[in-house]
Design a protein around this motif. Structure first.
Motif, PDB file in Angstrom:
ATOM      1  N   GLU A 117       3.913 -12.059  10.626  1.00  0.00           N
ATOM      2  CA  GLU A 117       4.474 -10.700  10.623  1.00  0.00           C
ATOM      3  C   GLU A 117       3.953  -9.892   9.450  1.00  0.00           C
ATOM      4  N   LEU A 118       3.751 -10.523   8.302  1.00  0.00           N
ATOM      5  CA  LEU A 118       3.170  -9.814   7.159  1.00  0.00           C
ATOM      6  C   LEU A 118       1.742  -9.372   7.461  1.00  0.00           C
ATOM      7  N   GLY A 119       1.064 -10.125   8.322  1.00  0.00           N
ATOM      8  CA  GLY A 119      -0.256  -9.691   8.788  1.00  0.00           C
ATOM      9  C   GLY A 119      -0.153  -8.370   9.534  1.00  0.00           C
ATOM     10  N   HIS A 120       0.866  -8.230  10.389  1.00  0.00           N
ATOM     11  CA  HIS A 120       1.088  -6.957  11.079  1.00  0.00           C
ATOM     12  C   HIS A 120       1.370  -5.853  10.064  1.00  0.00           C
ATOM     13  N   CYS A 121       2.195  -6.167   9.065  1.00  0.00           N
ATOM     14  CA  CYS A 121       2.512  -5.166   8.031  1.00  0.00           C
ATOM     15  C   CYS A 121       1.240  -4.706   7.319  1.00  0.00           C
ATOM     16  N   ALA A 122       0.358  -5.635   7.006  1.00  0.00           N
ATOM     17  CA  ALA A 122      -0.892  -5.276   6.331  1.00  0.00           C
ATOM     18  C   ALA A 122      -1.751  -4.397   7.227  1.00  0.00           C
ATOM     19  N   MET A 123      -1.859  -4.762   8.492  1.00  0.00           N
ATOM     20  CA  MET A 123      -2.685  -3.976   9.410  1.00  0.00           C
ATOM     21  C   MET A 123      -2.137  -2.550   9.548  1.00  0.00           C
ATOM     22  N   ILE A 124      -0.829  -2.413   9.549  1.00  0.00           N
ATOM     23  CA  ILE A 124      -0.200  -1.094   9.646  1.00  0.00           C
ATOM     24  C   ILE A 124      -0.336  -0.347   8.321  1.00  0.00           C
ATOM     25  N   SER A 125      -0.014  -1.011   7.218  1.00  0.00           N
ATOM     26  CA  SER A 125      -0.014  -0.371   5.909  1.00  0.00           C
ATOM     27  C   SER A 125      -1.398   0.102   5.480  1.00  0.00           C
ATOM     28  N   TYR A 126      -2.416  -0.602   5.899  1.00  0.00           N
ATOM     29  CA  TYR A 126      -3.787  -0.246   5.515  1.00  0.00           C
ATOM     30  C   TYR A 126      -4.550   0.436   6.655  1.00  0.00           C
ATOM     31  N   ASP A 178       8.189  -3.573  13.428  1.00  0.00           N
ATOM     32  CA  ASP A 178       8.252  -2.215  13.946  1.00  0.00           C
ATOM     33  C   ASP A 178       7.381  -1.308  13.071  1.00  0.00           C
ATOM     34  N   PRO A 179       6.283  -0.798  13.627  1.00  0.00           N
ATOM     35  CA  PRO A 179       5.368   0.023  12.822  1.00  0.00           C
ATOM     36  C   PRO A 179       5.914   1.408  12.490  1.00  0.00           C
ATOM     37  N   TYR A 180       6.957   1.826  13.166  1.00  0.00           N
ATOM     38  CA  TYR A 180       7.508   3.165  12.955  1.00  0.00           C
ATOM     39  C   TYR A 180       8.620   3.186  11.916  1.00  0.00           C
ATOM     40  N   THR A 181       9.482   2.167  11.952  1.00  0.00           N
ATOM     41  CA  THR A 181      10.578   2.097  10.981  1.00  0.00           C
ATOM     42  C   THR A 181      10.219   1.230   9.778  1.00  0.00           C
ATOM     43  N   HIS A 182       9.056   0.571   9.848  1.00  0.00           N
ATOM     44  CA  HIS A 182       8.595  -0.339   8.791  1.00  0.00           C
ATOM     45  C   HIS A 182       9.620  -1.436   8.517  1.00  0.00           C
ATOM     46  N   GLN A 183      10.037  -2.057   9.619  1.00  0.00           N
ATOM     47  CA  GLN A 183      10.982  -3.165   9.525  1.00  0.00           C
ATOM     48  C   GLN A 183      10.398  -4.398  10.208  1.00  0.00           C
ATOM     49  N   VAL A 184      10.665  -5.538   9.606  1.00  0.00           N
ATOM     50  CA  VAL A 184      10.324  -6.835  10.185  1.00  0.00           C
ATOM     51  C   VAL A 184      11.635  -7.486  10.570  1.00  0.00           C
ATOM     52  N   TYR A 185      11.720  -7.977  11.793  1.00  0.00           N
ATOM     53  CA  TYR A 185      12.923  -8.639  12.281  1.00  0.00           C
ATOM     54  C   TYR A 185      12.613 -10.115  12.486  1.00  0.00           C
ATOM     55  N   ASN A 244      -4.007  -8.467  21.975  1.00  0.00           N
ATOM     56  CA  ASN A 244      -4.489  -9.836  21.769  1.00  0.00           C
ATOM     57  C   ASN A 244      -5.304  -9.957  20.485  1.00  0.00           C
ATOM     58  N   MET A 245      -6.132  -8.956  20.188  1.00  0.00           N
ATOM     59  CA  MET A 245      -6.937  -8.978  18.967  1.00  0.00           C
ATOM     60  C   MET A 245      -6.044  -8.910  17.733  1.00  0.00           C
ATOM     61  N   GLU A 246      -5.043  -8.050  17.766  1.00  0.00           N
ATOM     62  CA  GLU A 246      -4.117  -7.951  16.642  1.00  0.00           C
ATOM     63  C   GLU A 246      -3.360  -9.262  16.449  1.00  0.00           C
ATOM     64  N   GLU A 247      -2.879  -9.845  17.533  1.00  0.00           N
ATOM     65  CA  GLU A 247      -2.150 -11.112  17.443  1.00  0.00           C
ATOM     66  C   GLU A 247      -3.055 -12.237  16.950  1.00  0.00           C
ATOM     67  N   TRP A 248      -4.302 -12.266  17.430  1.00  0.00           N
ATOM     68  CA  TRP A 248      -5.252 -13.291  16.990  1.00  0.00           C
ATOM     69  C   TRP A 248      -5.480 -13.183  15.487  1.00  0.00           C
ATOM     70  N   THR A 249      -5.640 -11.960  14.993  1.00  0.00           N
ATOM     71  CA  THR A 249      -5.866 -11.748  13.563  1.00  0.00           C
ATOM     72  C   THR A 249      -4.670 -12.220  12.745  1.00  0.00           C
ATOM     73  N   CYS A 250      -3.465 -11.896  13.190  1.00  0.00           N
ATOM     74  CA  CYS A 250      -2.262 -12.324  12.469  1.00  0.00           C
ATOM     75  C   CYS A 250      -2.094 -13.844  12.528  1.00  0.00           C
ATOM     76  N   ASN A 262       0.821  -1.213   0.000  1.00  0.00           N
ATOM     77  CA  ASN A 262       0.000   0.000   0.000  1.00  0.00           C
ATOM     78  C   ASN A 262       0.860   1.270   0.000  1.00  0.00           C
ATOM     79  N   GLY A 263       1.932   1.221  -0.783  1.00  0.00           N
ATOM     80  CA  GLY A 263       2.801   2.378  -0.929  1.00  0.00           C
ATOM     81  C   GLY A 263       3.827   2.549   0.179  1.00  0.00           C
ATOM     82  N   ILE A 264       3.838   1.673   1.159  1.00  0.00           N
ATOM     83  CA  ILE A 264       4.796   1.766   2.260  1.00  0.00           C
ATOM     84  C   ILE A 264       5.923   0.766   2.022  1.00  0.00           C
ATOM     85  N   HIS A 265       7.158   1.264   2.077  1.00  0.00           N
ATOM     86  CA  HIS A 265       8.337   0.424   1.877  1.00  0.00           C
ATOM     87  C   HIS A 265       8.686  -0.279   3.185  1.00  0.00           C
ATOM     88  N   TRP A 266       8.770  -1.584   3.138  1.00  0.00           N
ATOM     89  CA  TRP A 266       9.121  -2.416   4.296  1.00  0.00           C
ATOM     90  C   TRP A 266      10.435  -3.128   4.028  1.00  0.00           C
TER      91      TRP A 266
END
Length: 110
Positions: free
Chosen positions: A59-68, A35-42, A85-91, A6-10
């Protein structure tokens, strides 16, 4: 490894299993973080095989939730103490069942 969602570089970075970058926001040691601020996955260099695939998908689920901008939706639907917990359950839903859902969708539309 880099990608755009969604236009965000990860950036995906491999880190030593004892890296402090693998401490999550609840202050627990884990095998991957986003990391939602630096857009990095470790990802821990110890990850392998199917577990690696599951963790990366999570982790890509987290990226999608942040990017969108979906974390605001989570905040609307869950009490503050349940938002993580809701975010983790969704991912986990995405990581555990996403491939099957997409496969069935494609199969049924053939």
């Amino acid at each position: 490894m880099d990608f755009v969602m969604n236009g965000i570089h990860w950036t995906v970075r491999w880190v030593h299993p004892e890296s402090l970058l693998l401490i999550d926001r609840t202050n627990h040691k884990t095998v991957a973080t986003t990391d939602p601020y630096t857009h990095q996955v470790y990802l821990s260099t110890a990850l392998r095989g199917d577990f690696l695939r599951r963790v990366l998908t999570h982790e890509l689920g987290h990226c999608a939730m942040i990017s969108y901008n979906m974390l605001g939706d989570v905040a609307k639907m869950a009490k503050p103490e349940q938002r993580i917990n809701m975010e983790e359950w969704t991912c986990n839903l995405i990581a555990d069942h996403g491939r099957e859902i997409l496969f069935l969708s494609e199969t049924l539309l053939e």
